[in-house]
Structure formats: structure tokens, C-alpha cells
Design a protein around this motif. Structure first.
Motif, PDB file in Angstrom:
ATOM      1  N   CYS A   1      -4.192 -10.914  -2.148  1.00 29.10           N
ATOM      2  CA  CYS A   1      -3.689  -9.715  -0.647  1.00 29.10           C
ATOM      3  C   CYS A   1      -4.993 -10.111  -0.698  1.00 29.10           C
ATOM      4  O   CYS A   1      -5.613  -8.986  -1.124  1.00 29.10           O
ATOM      5  CB  CYS A   1      -2.831  -8.469  -0.463  1.00 29.10           C
ATOM      6  SG  CYS A   1      -1.053  -9.318  -1.114  1.00 29.10           S
ATOM      7  N   LEU A   2      -5.550  -9.479   1.317  1.00 29.72           N
ATOM      8  CA  LEU A   2      -7.407  -9.508   1.257  1.00 29.72           C
ATOM      9  C   LEU A   2      -6.920  -8.268   2.021  1.00 29.72           C
ATOM     10  O   LEU A   2      -7.246  -8.012   3.069  1.00 29.72           O
ATOM     11  CB  LEU A   2      -7.929 -10.187   1.883  1.00 29.72           C
ATOM     12  CG  LEU A   2      -8.056 -11.346   1.110  1.00 29.72           C
ATOM     13  CD1 LEU A   2      -9.435 -12.801   1.985  1.00 29.72           C
ATOM     14  CD2 LEU A   2      -8.556 -11.462  -0.036  1.00 29.72           C
ATOM     15  N   ASP A   3      -6.633  -7.021   1.282  1.00 32.11           N
ATOM     16  CA  ASP A   3      -6.255  -5.347   1.694  1.00 32.11           C
ATOM     17  C   ASP A   3      -7.582  -4.795   2.766  1.00 32.11           C
ATOM     18  O   ASP A   3      -7.349  -4.206   3.697  1.00 32.11           O
ATOM     19  CB  ASP A   3      -5.767  -4.935   0.508  1.00 32.11           C
ATOM     20  CG  ASP A   3      -4.666  -5.040  -0.007  1.00 32.11           C
ATOM     21  OD1 ASP A   3      -3.910  -5.592   0.900  1.00 32.11           O
ATOM     22  OD2 ASP A   3      -5.033  -4.546  -1.560  1.00 32.11           O
ATOM     23  N   ASP A   4      -8.694  -5.260   3.031  1.00 32.00           N
ATOM     24  CA  ASP A   4      -9.625  -4.957   3.235  1.00 32.00           C
ATOM     25  C   ASP A   4     -10.165  -5.853   4.910  1.00 32.00           C
ATOM     26  O   ASP A   4     -10.351  -4.948   5.485  1.00 32.00           O
ATOM     27  CB  ASP A   4     -11.008  -4.634   2.585  1.00 32.00           C
ATOM     28  CG  ASP A   4     -10.545  -4.025   1.749  1.00 32.00           C
ATOM     29  OD1 ASP A   4     -10.046  -2.938   1.486  1.00 32.00           O
ATOM     30  OD2 ASP A   4     -11.650  -4.243   0.813  1.00 32.00           O
ATOM     31  N   LEU A   5      -9.263  -7.146   5.009  1.00 30.52           N
ATOM     32  CA  LEU A   5      -9.049  -7.313   6.608  1.00 30.52           C
ATOM     33  C   LEU A   5      -8.093  -7.491   6.711  1.00 30.52           C
ATOM     34  O   LEU A   5      -7.347  -8.238   6.501  1.00 30.52           O
ATOM     35  CB  LEU A   5      -9.424  -8.583   6.032  1.00 30.52           C
ATOM     36  CG  LEU A   5     -10.867  -8.942   5.429  1.00 30.52           C
ATOM     37  CD1 LEU A   5     -10.772 -10.198   4.572  1.00 30.52           C
ATOM     38  CD2 LEU A   5     -11.965  -8.359   5.351  1.00 30.52           C
ATOM     39  N   HIS A   6      -8.575  -6.591   8.276  1.00 23.05           N
ATOM     40  CA  HIS A   6      -7.320  -6.125   8.756  1.00 23.05           C
ATOM     41  C   HIS A   6      -7.101  -6.775   9.952  1.00 23.05           C
ATOM     42  O   HIS A   6      -7.511  -7.804   9.803  1.00 23.05           O
ATOM     43  CB  HIS A   6      -7.185  -4.418   9.286  1.00 23.05           C
ATOM     44  CG  HIS A   6      -6.792  -3.544   8.136  1.00 23.05           C
ATOM     45  ND1 HIS A   6      -5.847  -3.639   7.335  1.00 23.05           N
ATOM     46  CD2 HIS A   6      -7.713  -3.288   6.702  1.00 23.05           C
ATOM     47  CE1 HIS A   6      -5.751  -2.790   6.070  1.00 23.05           C
ATOM     48  NE2 HIS A   6      -6.939  -2.130   5.780  1.00 23.05           N
TER      49      HIS A   6
ATOM     50  N   HIS B   1      -2.337  -7.565   6.794  1.00 26.61           N
ATOM     51  CA  HIS B   1      -3.701  -8.151   6.003  1.00 26.61           C
ATOM     52  C   HIS B   1      -3.901  -9.555   6.010  1.00 26.61           C
ATOM     53  O   HIS B   1      -2.565  -9.878   6.092  1.00 26.61           O
ATOM     54  CB  HIS B   1      -4.442  -7.431   4.477  1.00 26.61           C
ATOM     55  CG  HIS B   1      -3.538  -7.802   3.635  1.00 26.61           C
ATOM     56  ND1 HIS B   1      -1.742  -6.678   3.728  1.00 26.61           N
ATOM     57  CD2 HIS B   1      -2.607  -8.099   2.841  1.00 26.61           C
ATOM     58  CE1 HIS B   1      -1.333  -6.654   2.219  1.00 26.61           C
ATOM     59  NE2 HIS B   1      -1.521  -7.984   2.775  1.00 26.61           N
TER      60      HIS B   1
ATOM     61  N   SER C   1       0.990  -0.987  -0.277  1.00 30.80           N
ATOM     62  CA  SER C   1       0.138   0.009   0.170  1.00 30.80           C
ATOM     63  C   SER C   1       0.761   1.346   0.091  1.00 30.80           C
ATOM     64  O   SER C   1       2.082   1.253  -0.333  1.00 30.80           O
ATOM     65  CB  SER C   1      -0.933   0.093   0.560  1.00 30.80           C
ATOM     66  OG  SER C   1       0.055   0.362   2.605  1.00 30.80           O
TER      67      SER C   1
END
Length: 148
Positions: A110-115, A97, A85
Motif C-alpha cells: 500500500c503506497l499510502d502517500d500516493l492518492h 491509494h 488508516s
């Protein structure tokens, strides 16, 4: 017109990280940004056969050190790389993530929205990073499984 716009973006990215704008570096960034999953050095070598292995290794190493890409391991322990990012920089990756390993196609996403949730470690432990993996079927493989 879109490739020129991306090339300009990549040149700016290299400038911000004080890296020379070379054709191989720009090609690696372009190839990685075109993929929806993390990619390994052998995968990059197979499509970029005009860039030798050592040069590609050095590019990936420099990009990781500068916070342009981060490393994530697949189910076989192979290092895969994904773009970071914009909040990542040299020595400070912020890629906490979820990483999803598809057991069918072997892609790493990479599931960037799942932190990751906040984690408090016992006294004396100093975290330098966290990685959370999930395994299962990606959407593409899930659809194939339903059709069978």
C-alpha cells in the motif's frame, strides 16, 4: 516494552470498533502491523497455525467490515489484507491509494502517500470505492535484479 505498547494500541482499536479483545484478534493485528506488505489469509494461517481457518476468516471479515483492514487483490486474484488508516470506519473505507504488486516477490504494498486523483463519473454512476494498481519490482527486488 514495545509489544505491550502495541497491544494497548490494538486493545484501544478494538474498543473503538466495538469488538471484543480476544487473543486471536490481538495476534492478527500484531502480525499485520509487523509486515510492510499486505498479507493473505493463507499466509496468516501458515504463521498462526493455532488459530483455525474459520476463526481467522471471521476475524478478517469483522476487521474489514469495521474499517480496521482493507482488501486488495494480488496479481493472481488472491485477497490480501492491510491495515486501514485511522480515517476508515465501518462501511467507509478511505483506502484510495496506489497498490503496488511486485512481479518478482509477489508482495502487495500500500503506497499510502500516493492518492488517487479526483475522478468524475458519468451521470447515474455512484462509486463505492476505487482501486489503482501498479506492477513492477519493489525496492528489494530491484536491488536483486541490478546485482545479477
Amino acid at each position: 516494552m514495545e509489544p505491550a505498547r502495541n497491544n494497548f494500541h490494538f486493545e484501544d482499536l478494538l474498543n473503538r470498533h466495538h469488538l471484543k479483545k480476544t487473543a486471536p484478534r490481538l495476534r492478527v493485528l500484531s502480525m499485520m502491523s509487523a509486515r510492510n506488505a499486505a498479507t493473505s489469509q493463507p499466509d496468516l494461517e501458515s504463521v498462526m497455525n493455532d488459530i483455525d481457518r474459520v476463526t481467522l476468516y471471521r476475524i478478517l471479515n469483522a476487521f474489514e467490515e469495521k474499517g480496521i483492514i482493507h482488501k486488495v487483490f494480488d496479481l493472481n486474484g488472491t485477497a490480501n489484507y492491510a491495515l486501514c488508516s485511522s480515517s476508515c470506519d465501518e462501511g467507509h473505507h478511505h483506502d484510495e491509494h496506489l497498490h503496488f504488486n511486485c512481479t518478482q516477490c509477489k508482495n502487495v504494498y500500500c503506497l499510502d502517500d500516493l492518492h488517487l486523483p479526483a475522478i468524475t463519473l458519468p451521470p447515474g454512476f455512484e462509486p463505492q470505492g476505487f482501486t489503482l494498481y501498479a506492477t513492477g519490482l519493489c525496492p528489494k527486488c530491484s536491488k536483486k535484479a541490478v546485482k545479477k
